[in-house]
Design a protein around this motif. Structure first.
Motif: not given
Length: 300
Positions: A88-110
């Motif tokens: 989605w790239g921030g279109s309509g949804a919160v923007r993803l800044l960084e991720a490590d899905a294996e660790e279950g980590v998502l860094l998102l815009e506030r």
């Protein structure tokens, strides 16, 4: 790092996991440390009440920019959420800044976690929520690995059948919901990438755009499936209203018209999803929620 997971998360894990997610909860402080340290994040606080499937922390990046750090267990499908947010790239949804899905980590815009469209008057909230949802309905990427509506609801249908076998009161509604699902899946319209768990509380105020969706459990399928959960928002108010059944039917019609969807398909998925949620609530002992949802379903 000492932290206390919100009771909402602990309670939800207790309802959905046989072990209550005990091992994952025990490892949370170390998981937070591994997520925060390499990214030079400063933790402000745990967001409460937070989500039902992940720990959400309000943090600041090294340059002081506010962000959200989300830690999810593997059964919450963090890789699927990461893939959808990236697409989605921030279109309509919160923007993803960084991720490590294996660790279950998502860094998102506030965003503004304390301000969702649920804070608006009902008619305005439905309008804004539907507008946010429309922006998410894009063609899935080629060769995608998102779960489909058919697969997800098939798993749910199995659990519903098992519950109905021992719940004579719910059995007629389960039968109607399963029949509706079979009919809907027999002739599905074009496939879109869907939010999966969309409701008013999943749309938060933002800076880039007035309203942005958060917390998807993405699925590929028809748009009416995604909209169905929105139909029953504020179900407790609908049940309390003398004309709740009429209001519900009008809501189905107006939402279908506003997003150019087939009203009967929306009604069918609303029935299925309400019954599935009601049966699941009864199974885990949330009897008041179950009664509300099953009464709502009977109006459809």
């Amino acid at each position: 790092m000492a932290l206390e997971p919100p009771q909402r998360l602990v309670r939800a894990l207790g309802e959905t996991r046989r072990d209550g997610g005990a091992e994952w909860l025990e490892e949370l402080p170390e998981r937070v440390r591994r997520a925060v340290g390499p990214r030079a994040l400063a933790v402000e606080r745990v967001q409460a009440p937070g989500g039902r499937s992940s720990l959400v922390l309000l943090v600041r990046q090294a340059d002081g920019t506010p962000a959200v750090l989300k830690l999810a267990p593997p059964w919450a499908r963090p890789e699927s959420e990461r893939a959808a947010l990236a697409y989605w790239g921030g279109s309509g949804a919160v923007r993803l800044l960084e991720a490590d899905a294996e660790e279950g980590v998502l860094l998102l815009e506030r965003l503004h976690p304390e301000v969702s469209v649920r804070s608006l008057p009902e008619a305005k909230a439905l309008l804004e929520a539907a507008g946010a949802l429309r922006r998410l309905w894009v063609e899935p990427p080629a060769g995608h690995v998102f779960e489909t509506v058919a697969v997800r609801t098939g798993r749910q249908a199995g659990a519903m059948c098992a519950a109905a076998a021992t719940d004579a009161e719910a059995a007629p509604l389960v039968e109607a919901a399963l029949a509706a699902r079979e009919e809907l899946l027999a002739s599905p319209p074009e496939e879109r990438l869907l939010h999966g768990t969309f409701r008013q509380s999943k749309v938060l105020a933002g800076e880039r755009m007035p309203w942005l969706a958060v917390g998807p459990d993405p699925v590929a399928g028809e748009c009416a499936f995604d909209l169905a959960r929105l139909v029953r928002d504020r179900v407790e108010d609908l049940i309390a209203a003398p004309s709740g059944a009429a209001i519900t039917r009008r809501r189905v019609r107006r939402l279908a018209e506003s997003l150019d969807l087939d009203e009967e398909r929306l009604r069918g998925w609303t029935l299925f999803r309400a019954v599935e949620s009601g049966v699941r609530a009864r199974r885990v002992g949330r009897l008041q929620d179950a009664d509300l949802l099953l009464e709502f379903a009977s109006w459809l």
